[in-house]
Write a protein that holds these residues in place. Sequence first.
Motif, PDB file in Angstrom:
ATOM      1  N   SER A   9       7.134 -21.644  18.139  1.00 64.32           N
ATOM      2  CA  SER A   9       6.499 -21.784  16.819  1.00 64.32           C
ATOM      3  C   SER A   9       7.312 -22.691  15.906  1.00 64.32           C
ATOM      4  CB  SER A   9       6.337 -20.403  16.177  1.00 64.32           C
ATOM      5  OG  SER A   9       5.545 -19.563  16.976  1.00 64.32           O
ATOM      6  N   SER A 179       0.625 -25.474   6.663  1.00 59.67           N
ATOM      7  CA  SER A 179       0.297 -24.047   6.668  1.00 59.67           C
ATOM      8  C   SER A 179      -0.741 -23.731   7.740  1.00 59.67           C
ATOM      9  CB  SER A 179      -0.231 -23.625   5.289  1.00 59.67           C
ATOM     10  OG  SER A 179       0.727 -23.875   4.288  1.00 59.67           O
ATOM     11  N   ILE A 180      -1.778 -24.547   7.786  1.00 57.67           N
ATOM     12  CA  ILE A 180      -2.823 -24.329   8.810  1.00 57.67           C
ATOM     13  C   ILE A 180      -2.247 -24.513  10.208  1.00 57.67           C
ATOM     14  CG2 ILE A 180      -5.007 -25.214   9.728  1.00 57.67           C
ATOM     15  CD1 ILE A 180      -5.739 -25.983   6.826  1.00 57.67           C
ATOM     16  N   SER A 182       0.836 -24.182  11.130  1.00 62.36           N
ATOM     17  CA  SER A 182       1.750 -23.077  11.441  1.00 62.36           C
ATOM     18  C   SER A 182       0.986 -21.857  11.920  1.00 62.36           C
ATOM     19  CB  SER A 182       2.578 -22.723  10.208  1.00 62.36           C
ATOM     20  OG  SER A 182       3.349 -23.831   9.771  1.00 62.36           O
ATOM     21  N   THR A 183      -0.130 -21.579  11.275  1.00 63.27           N
ATOM     22  CA  THR A 183      -0.965 -20.442  11.686  1.00 63.27           C
ATOM     23  C   THR A 183      -1.501 -20.647  13.093  1.00 63.27           C
ATOM     24  OG1 THR A 183      -1.615 -20.113   9.372  1.00 63.27           O
ATOM     25  CG2 THR A 183      -2.953 -19.029  11.061  1.00 63.27           C
ATOM     26  N   ILE A 184      -1.996 -21.872  13.334  1.00 61.85           N
ATOM     27  CA  ILE A 184      -2.515 -22.185  14.674  1.00 61.85           C
ATOM     28  C   ILE A 184      -1.399 -22.121  15.706  1.00 61.85           C
ATOM     29  CG2 ILE A 184      -3.576 -23.991  16.090  1.00 61.85           C
ATOM     30  CD1 ILE A 184      -5.028 -24.934  13.553  1.00 61.85           C
ATOM     31  N   SER A 185      -0.208 -22.622  15.322  1.00 55.25           N
ATOM     32  CA  SER A 185       0.936 -22.595  16.240  1.00 55.25           C
ATOM     33  C   SER A 185       1.310 -21.168  16.608  1.00 55.25           C
ATOM     34  CB  SER A 185       2.135 -23.302  15.602  1.00 55.25           C
ATOM     35  OG  SER A 185       3.267 -23.228  16.425  1.00 55.25           O
ATOM     36  N   LEU A 186       1.294 -20.270  15.633  1.00 52.02           N
ATOM     37  CA  LEU A 186       1.591 -18.862  15.903  1.00 52.02           C
ATOM     38  C   LEU A 186       0.564 -18.256  16.841  1.00 52.02           C
ATOM     39  CD1 LEU A 186       2.660 -17.658  12.340  1.00 52.02           C
ATOM     40  CD2 LEU A 186       4.128 -17.837  14.362  1.00 52.02           C
ATOM     41  N   PHE A 187      -0.705 -18.618  16.618  1.00 48.59           N
ATOM     42  CA  PHE A 187      -1.780 -18.125  17.493  1.00 48.59           C
ATOM     43  C   PHE A 187      -1.592 -18.627  18.924  1.00 48.59           C
ATOM     44  CE2 PHE A 187      -5.958 -18.830  19.445  1.00 48.59           C
ATOM     45  CZ  PHE A 187      -6.449 -17.522  19.445  1.00 48.59           C
TER      46      PHE A 187
END
Length: 465
Positions: A9, A179-180, A182-187
């Motif tokens: 991430s 931000s978007i 990062s969220t996708i990366s975490l997913f």
Amino acid sequence: MKSLKTKISSSNIIVIAITIFIVQIMVYIAIKEYYYSNLEDTIYGQIKISSDFYNTYLSSNTVKENIFNDNDTFWSNTDCRVQIIDLEGNVMMDSSGYISKDRILTREVKAAASGDTRGEANIYQNENNNEKIICVAYPLSFDTYVDGILRFSASTEGIDKSIKEILFIIILLGILVISIASTISLFISNSIMKPLKLVSVGAEKMAKGNFKESIPNYSKDEIGSLADTLNYMSEEILKNERLKNEFISSVSHELRTPLTSIKGWAIVLESSDLEDKEEVREGLKIIESEVERLTYLVEELLDFSKLISGKITLRKEVISIGEFTQDILRQLEPKLLSRGIEVIFEDLQIKPIEVDKNRMKQVLINILDNAIKFSPNDSKIIVKLVEDEKYLTISIKDYGYGISKDELPHVKEKFYKGRNINASNGIGLSICEEIITQHGGLLKIDSELQKGTEVIIMLPRGDMR
């Protein structure tokens, strides 16, 4: 210690942030260049129109005369600050109403004084208020020579403000994208780590000796391939463990039988009065036979261990394979005669070959002994020697019980013992294949149940042809 999920991430976020930062810089430079170029083009267009008008209609008078006659209406429509400068840099007229006593000898002024009509633009910063201005100068003519300089200047405050507003929007968009992303990366990291965690947990169980529980596979990528590989490894370990246990059980049985016989006859001989010489002779003969059987089994186990560990070095010598095979057949002749088995030997005058004589004898005796053991009485065995450019081939074919299709792929595996009642400890063919492999050759087995078995030994010819 950072987890792999955190590393993936954070790495993705850093890459995305750096990429967005670089893109923002490039967009900022492009926008700034665009705005400044437009302003320069606008100023140059206005000064060109004004100077062309002056040089066309007013160049019959000097610049000073035109200023005195107040002929300045043609540049009153521009928003730029307009200055008329003589060739020495003195300001003769300024649309701002303030005429500086300082000479203006900037690059664009000097270029215009020399007759340069390219309208070079230069940017300067006001020392008093740090305001930036863009200046363009153009020559004014009297008759055929330059008599003065027309200079337009404009503040960049307006476009700098617009650029800052756009830069602020770009930064906000960059933060939103990060931000978007990062969220996708975490997913994505979670989707990668879920199957990887399953593999990790499964591997830990295998490390502790639990090979019965397979690892679930939810992906068709490298992680899925790793799970399949670990599951296959687990199956092979369980299989080898089962074969090893069967092998130990088989060897234990084969050791127990002769030991029981030896012990029994030792007790009989000890308790007898030794007057019955025939009984003593029979007992000693059985003990000798059983000791030989034990010795052969132990030697076979030692050979197998040495071959598997690579501690055996072949001692090759050139031999006549035809004569060598005939000697082995003569050695086995008593056993063949006792079973009424006929051996048909086909020797096509094969040329000498370089092999380890003792190891090759071990291979042929093992295979021929199997052929005799698994053949019915009064049958036949065909031994054939042929050769081609690459290989010398020894074929040993019997017409005995044969091997079933499900057992055939496994008969050369270590510790594998067939279901036939005559099957031995399950390492003989493993030793044979290892010896042939060390010679650079191949060992093949073709068989059909109740129709017989053919064992083919292929030895490379090497340099002996």
